[in-house]
Design a protein around this motif. Structure first.
Motif, PDB file in Angstrom:
ATOM      1  N   PHE A  99      31.978  44.137  45.655  1.00 40.97           N
ATOM      2  CA  PHE A  99      33.045  43.224  45.244  1.00 40.97           C
ATOM      3  C   PHE A  99      33.645  42.503  46.447  1.00 40.97           C
ATOM      4  O   PHE A  99      33.518  42.944  47.600  1.00 40.97           O
ATOM      5  CB  PHE A  99      34.153  43.990  44.500  1.00 40.97           C
ATOM      6  CG  PHE A  99      34.960  44.899  45.386  1.00 40.97           C
ATOM      7  CD1 PHE A  99      36.138  44.461  45.976  1.00 40.97           C
ATOM      8  CD2 PHE A  99      34.556  46.207  45.637  1.00 40.97           C
ATOM      9  CE1 PHE A  99      36.893  45.299  46.802  1.00 40.97           C
ATOM     10  CE2 PHE A  99      35.285  47.048  46.458  1.00 40.97           C
ATOM     11  CZ  PHE A  99      36.457  46.588  47.040  1.00 40.97           C
ATOM     12  N   TYR A 100      34.307  41.396  46.136  1.00 36.30           N
ATOM     13  CA  TYR A 100      35.030  40.621  47.142  1.00 36.30           C
ATOM     14  C   TYR A 100      36.401  40.311  46.570  1.00 36.30           C
ATOM     15  O   TYR A 100      36.518  39.789  45.454  1.00 36.30           O
ATOM     16  CB  TYR A 100      34.289  39.324  47.460  1.00 36.30           C
ATOM     17  CG  TYR A 100      32.924  39.541  48.073  1.00 36.30           C
ATOM     18  CD1 TYR A 100      32.770  39.617  49.455  1.00 36.30           C
ATOM     19  CD2 TYR A 100      31.794  39.688  47.259  1.00 36.30           C
ATOM     20  CE1 TYR A 100      31.522  39.827  50.017  1.00 36.30           C
ATOM     21  CE2 TYR A 100      30.541  39.904  47.819  1.00 36.30           C
ATOM     22  CZ  TYR A 100      30.412  39.967  49.198  1.00 36.30           C
ATOM     23  OH  TYR A 100      29.183  40.179  49.750  1.00 36.30           O
ATOM     24  N   SER A 101      37.434  40.637  47.323  1.00 38.63           N
ATOM     25  CA  SER A 101      38.798  40.426  46.856  1.00 38.63           C
ATOM     26  C   SER A 101      39.490  39.348  47.693  1.00 38.63           C
ATOM     27  O   SER A 101      39.250  39.222  48.898  1.00 38.63           O
ATOM     28  CB  SER A 101      39.610  41.729  46.935  1.00 38.63           C
ATOM     29  OG  SER A 101      39.107  42.676  46.019  1.00 38.63           O
ATOM     30  N   PHE A 102      40.344  38.590  47.035  1.00 36.57           N
ATOM     31  CA  PHE A 102      41.141  37.552  47.674  1.00 36.57           C
ATOM     32  C   PHE A 102      42.603  37.765  47.310  1.00 36.57           C
ATOM     33  O   PHE A 102      42.911  38.382  46.285  1.00 36.57           O
ATOM     34  CB  PHE A 102      40.721  36.162  47.178  1.00 36.57           C
ATOM     35  CG  PHE A 102      39.370  35.704  47.649  1.00 36.57           C
ATOM     36  CD1 PHE A 102      39.257  34.752  48.646  1.00 36.57           C
ATOM     37  CD2 PHE A 102      38.204  36.221  47.083  1.00 36.57           C
ATOM     38  CE1 PHE A 102      38.009  34.320  49.081  1.00 36.57           C
ATOM     39  CE2 PHE A 102      36.959  35.803  47.500  1.00 36.57           C
ATOM     40  CZ  PHE A 102      36.860  34.844  48.507  1.00 36.57           C
ATOM     41  N   THR A 103      43.503  37.248  48.121  1.00 40.55           N
ATOM     42  CA  THR A 103      44.907  37.241  47.721  1.00 40.55           C
ATOM     43  C   THR A 103      45.101  36.173  46.650  1.00 40.55           C
ATOM     44  O   THR A 103      44.441  35.131  46.663  1.00 40.55           O
ATOM     45  CB  THR A 103      45.840  36.965  48.914  1.00 40.55           C
ATOM     46  OG1 THR A 103      45.431  35.760  49.563  1.00 40.55           O
ATOM     47  CG2 THR A 103      45.799  38.122  49.908  1.00 40.55           C
ATOM     48  N   LYS A 104      45.994  36.448  45.715  1.00 40.19           N
ATOM     49  CA  LYS A 104      46.178  35.575  44.566  1.00 40.19           C
ATOM     50  C   LYS A 104      46.959  34.308  44.903  1.00 40.19           C
ATOM     51  O   LYS A 104      46.735  33.248  44.319  1.00 40.19           O
ATOM     52  CB  LYS A 104      46.902  36.353  43.450  1.00 40.19           C
ATOM     53  CG  LYS A 104      47.103  35.569  42.172  1.00 40.19           C
ATOM     54  CD  LYS A 104      47.545  36.471  41.032  1.00 40.19           C
ATOM     55  CE  LYS A 104      48.830  37.208  41.332  1.00 40.19           C
ATOM     56  NZ  LYS A 104      49.266  38.040  40.193  1.00 40.19           N
ATOM     57  N   ILE A 109      46.652  44.247  47.038  1.00 39.83           N
ATOM     58  CA  ILE A 109      45.220  44.528  47.152  1.00 39.83           C
ATOM     59  C   ILE A 109      44.898  45.092  48.527  1.00 39.83           C
ATOM     60  O   ILE A 109      44.153  46.069  48.654  1.00 39.83           O
ATOM     61  CB  ILE A 109      44.394  43.258  46.871  1.00 39.83           C
ATOM     62  CG1 ILE A 109      44.545  42.861  45.406  1.00 39.83           C
ATOM     63  CG2 ILE A 109      42.923  43.485  47.215  1.00 39.83           C
ATOM     64  CD1 ILE A 109      43.828  41.581  45.037  1.00 39.83           C
ATOM     65  N   GLY A 110      45.475  44.495  49.575  1.00 38.43           N
ATOM     66  CA  GLY A 110      45.228  44.992  50.925  1.00 38.43           C
ATOM     67  C   GLY A 110      45.641  46.439  51.084  1.00 38.43           C
ATOM     68  O   GLY A 110      44.990  47.211  51.809  1.00 38.43           O
ATOM     69  N   THR A 111      46.694  46.832  50.406  1.00 33.65           N
ATOM     70  CA  THR A 111      47.187  48.201  50.498  1.00 33.65           C
ATOM     71  C   THR A 111      46.177  49.199  49.941  1.00 33.65           C
ATOM     72  O   THR A 111      45.896  50.233  50.552  1.00 33.65           O
ATOM     73  CB  THR A 111      48.523  48.329  49.734  1.00 33.65           C
ATOM     74  OG1 THR A 111      49.491  47.459  50.332  1.00 33.65           O
ATOM     75  CG2 THR A 111      49.039  49.760  49.785  1.00 33.65           C
ATOM     76  N   GLU A 162      39.614  52.471  53.208  1.00 31.96           N
ATOM     77  CA  GLU A 162      38.953  51.925  54.399  1.00 31.96           C
ATOM     78  C   GLU A 162      37.952  50.838  54.024  1.00 31.96           C
ATOM     79  O   GLU A 162      36.818  50.791  54.508  1.00 31.96           O
ATOM     80  CB  GLU A 162      38.269  53.054  55.177  1.00 31.96           C
ATOM     81  CG  GLU A 162      39.249  54.122  55.660  1.00 31.96           C
ATOM     82  CD  GLU A 162      38.546  55.260  56.396  1.00 31.96           C
ATOM     83  OE1 GLU A 162      37.515  55.008  57.031  1.00 31.96           O
ATOM     84  OE2 GLU A 162      39.044  56.397  56.303  1.00 31.96           O
ATOM     85  N   LEU A 163      38.394  49.944  53.158  1.00 28.47           N
ATOM     86  CA  LEU A 163      37.568  48.821  52.715  1.00 28.47           C
ATOM     87  C   LEU A 163      38.223  47.486  53.050  1.00 28.47           C
ATOM     88  O   LEU A 163      38.073  46.496  52.326  1.00 28.47           O
ATOM     89  CB  LEU A 163      37.332  48.920  51.196  1.00 28.47           C
ATOM     90  CG  LEU A 163      36.498  50.110  50.709  1.00 28.47           C
ATOM     91  CD1 LEU A 163      36.509  50.185  49.182  1.00 28.47           C
ATOM     92  CD2 LEU A 163      35.063  50.018  51.218  1.00 28.47           C
ATOM     93  N   ASN A 164      38.953  47.443  54.144  1.00 32.52           N
ATOM     94  CA  ASN A 164      39.715  46.256  54.525  1.00 32.52           C
ATOM     95  C   ASN A 164      38.850  45.007  54.622  1.00 32.52           C
ATOM     96  O   ASN A 164      39.325  43.885  54.383  1.00 32.52           O
ATOM     97  CB  ASN A 164      40.411  46.491  55.868  1.00 32.52           C
ATOM     98  CG  ASN A 164      41.242  47.759  55.873  1.00 32.52           C
ATOM     99  OD1 ASN A 164      40.715  48.847  55.679  1.00 32.52           O
ATOM    100  ND2 ASN A 164      42.546  47.631  56.089  1.00 32.52           N
ATOM    101  N   ASP A 165      37.571  45.174  54.979  1.00 35.11           N
ATOM    102  CA  ASP A 165      36.704  44.012  55.174  1.00 35.11           C
ATOM    103  C   ASP A 165      36.367  43.312  53.865  1.00 35.11           C
ATOM    104  O   ASP A 165      35.857  42.178  53.872  1.00 35.11           O
ATOM    105  CB  ASP A 165      35.410  44.412  55.891  1.00 35.11           C
ATOM    106  CG  ASP A 165      34.584  45.427  55.107  1.00 35.11           C
ATOM    107  OD1 ASP A 165      35.175  46.213  54.345  1.00 35.11           O
ATOM    108  OD2 ASP A 165      33.353  45.425  55.275  1.00 35.11           O
ATOM    109  N   ARG A 166      36.661  43.937  52.717  1.00 38.05           N
ATOM    110  CA  ARG A 166      36.353  43.288  51.443  1.00 38.05           C
ATOM    111  C   ARG A 166      37.415  42.271  51.043  1.00 38.05           C
ATOM    112  O   ARG A 166      37.261  41.587  50.018  1.00 38.05           O
ATOM    113  CB  ARG A 166      36.217  44.327  50.321  1.00 38.05           C
ATOM    114  CG  ARG A 166      35.301  45.484  50.592  1.00 38.05           C
ATOM    115  CD  ARG A 166      33.934  45.114  51.103  1.00 38.05           C
ATOM    116  NE  ARG A 166      33.071  44.466  50.130  1.00 38.05           N
ATOM    117  CZ  ARG A 166      31.753  44.341  50.278  1.00 38.05           C
ATOM    118  NH1 ARG A 166      31.159  44.828  51.356  1.00 38.05           N
ATOM    119  NH2 ARG A 166      31.037  43.716  49.363  1.00 38.05           N
ATOM    120  N   LEU A 167      38.487  42.156  51.822  1.00 37.89           N
ATOM    121  CA  LEU A 167      39.529  41.161  51.544  1.00 37.89           C
ATOM    122  C   LEU A 167      39.225  39.911  52.354  1.00 37.89           C
ATOM    123  O   LEU A 167      39.264  39.928  53.586  1.00 37.89           O
ATOM    124  CB  LEU A 167      40.911  41.717  51.907  1.00 37.89           C
ATOM    125  CG  LEU A 167      42.105  40.837  51.544  1.00 37.89           C
ATOM    126  CD1 LEU A 167      42.185  40.611  50.041  1.00 37.89           C
ATOM    127  CD2 LEU A 167      43.407  41.474  52.038  1.00 37.89           C
TER     128      LEU A 167
END
Length: 382
Positions: free
Chosen positions: A304-309, A322-324, A330-335
């Motif tokens: 998955f790939y997450s973005f800020t809304k 989401i970042g939290t 430990e998946l910070n790179d997916r944001l």
């Protein structure tokens, strides 16, 4: 059997809202307790005349196509009719709620119907809805603190305004047991309250993939696909999804969330909450700006790939939610920031799964221990 009154958002036509409400009630019932959400409305119980006037007002408003001021007023448009119906059916079939309606001037009578109360998850403790500390989410109508509980309420951000903290702390001191969905906020509240605030998982994490799969059936879409679930309007998110689709030669399917996506190919317009879980479970990739879209992707071990809304920094309104949770696993790179971000490799879910299983166990133990204590208190009273 003891009866628990649940307080959380459960009617809103939002996948995360309904799925977290379902998951918490489902888990509590598996523990052997009866529970239901309070069927609560934030206004006074209307008189017959007010009901008639309200019906006339809303009819005129609909005929004249007068839009409201709320952010998601477009959901009342005809294009969203089928998806609204899917939410309604799910709520009626899978969300336990009280037959009795409660209003701000009658909510005090609820203390006679339940043994104790739990404020559930979602953003029930966020400043946006509790700025003045006068909502049901602090259980002010319950005078006995031993009957006031919480499970994974979110404050919506880890950057809490000092003025709101001054409102929040006196309310939380009246709870018998405290928990929170953000680890950083647990630490902050503990330091201020000098009392334990348990970090627990969002309720949707309490159900394993096999638990969820017992409610979903055959894949909705045949073959491989990319699922785009976008709640905001940042164009970079759909652009990234399309680029990802081109690179992997996969179609991109969009769940209808806003008018901006009505022109998209492969638009899904009749998706209910369990259909939403089905789509995530069977997708090759998920692109989302949704908190619950992110955590369900983690639960089902998806790429998955997450973005800020929202536009702005990670601290803008609720951008940091989401970042939290990504930091927790430990998946910070997916944001990601924009459509020019690079495609990432697969996630090492062996490590993530181990962390999740440990947190799921500790969260379930919190519920079990809390209820055992409450049962003993009730026995002492009786």
């Amino acid at each position: 059997m003891k009866k628990i009154g649940l307080v959380s958002y459960h009617r809103d036509p939002n996948y995360g809202t309904m799925l977290q409400a379902f998951a918490l009630a489902h888990t509590i019932k598996k523990l052997g307790y009866d529970c239901e959400y309070l069927n609560y409305y934030e206004y006074k119980q209307p008189t017959v005349i007010k009901k008639i006037l309200s019906k006339i007002y809303h009819t005129i408003k609909r005929l004249l196509k007068i839009k409201g001021s709320i952010e998601y007023d477009f959901f009342n448009n005809i294009e969203f009719k089928n998806i609204k119906e899917s939410f309604y059916i799910f709520h009626e079939c899978f969300i336990p709620y009280s037959k009795k309606q409660f209003f701000c001037n009658t909510i005090s009578t609820a203390v006679n119907d339940y043994d104790f109360f739990i404020v559930g998850s979602d953003q029930t403790w966020s400043e946006a809805v509790n700025k003045f500390g006068t909502t049901i989410n602090f259980l002010d109508f319950v005078k006995d603190s031993n009957r006031k509980r919480s499970y994974a309420p979110s404050i919506g951000t880890v950057h809490i305004n000092k003025n709101y903290l001054d409102v929040l702390l006196p309310k939380l001191k009246q709870f018998r047991n405290l928990s929170c969905r953000e680890r950083q906020n647990c630490n902050l509240l503990e330091s201020e309250l000098l009392d334990k605030v348990e970090f627990v998982l969002d309720p949707t994490f309490l159900l394993s993939p096999s638990d969820w799969n017992s409610y979903i059936h055959e894949p909705i879409i045949e073959g491989k696909y990319i699922l785009a679930y976008i709640l905001g309007t940042r164009e970079c998110i759909s652009k990234f999804a399309e680029k990802l689709g081109e690179h992997n030669n996969l179609p991109v399917y969009y769940i209808l969330t806003r008018p901006e996506y009505l022109s998209k190919d492969n638009l899904l317009k009749t998706i209910g909450p369990f259909d939403f879980v089905n789509l995530i479970e069977n997708a090759s990739f998920i692109v989302t700006d949704s908190f619950h879209g992110t955590i369900l992707s983690i639960n089902f071990e998806k790429n998955f790939y997450s973005f800020t809304k929202r536009d702005g920094s990670a601290t803008t309104i609720d951008n940091d939610r989401i970042g939290t949770v990504l930091q927790e696993f430990e998946l910070n790179d997916r944001l990601l920031n924009d459509e020019f971000a690079n495609e990432l490799g697969s996630i090492d879910y062996i490590r993530v799964k181990s962390k999740l299983e440990n947190l799921r166990e500790s969260s379930l133990n919190y519920l079990k221990t809390d209820y055992s204590i409450c049962n003993q208190l009730l026995l002492n009273i009786l």
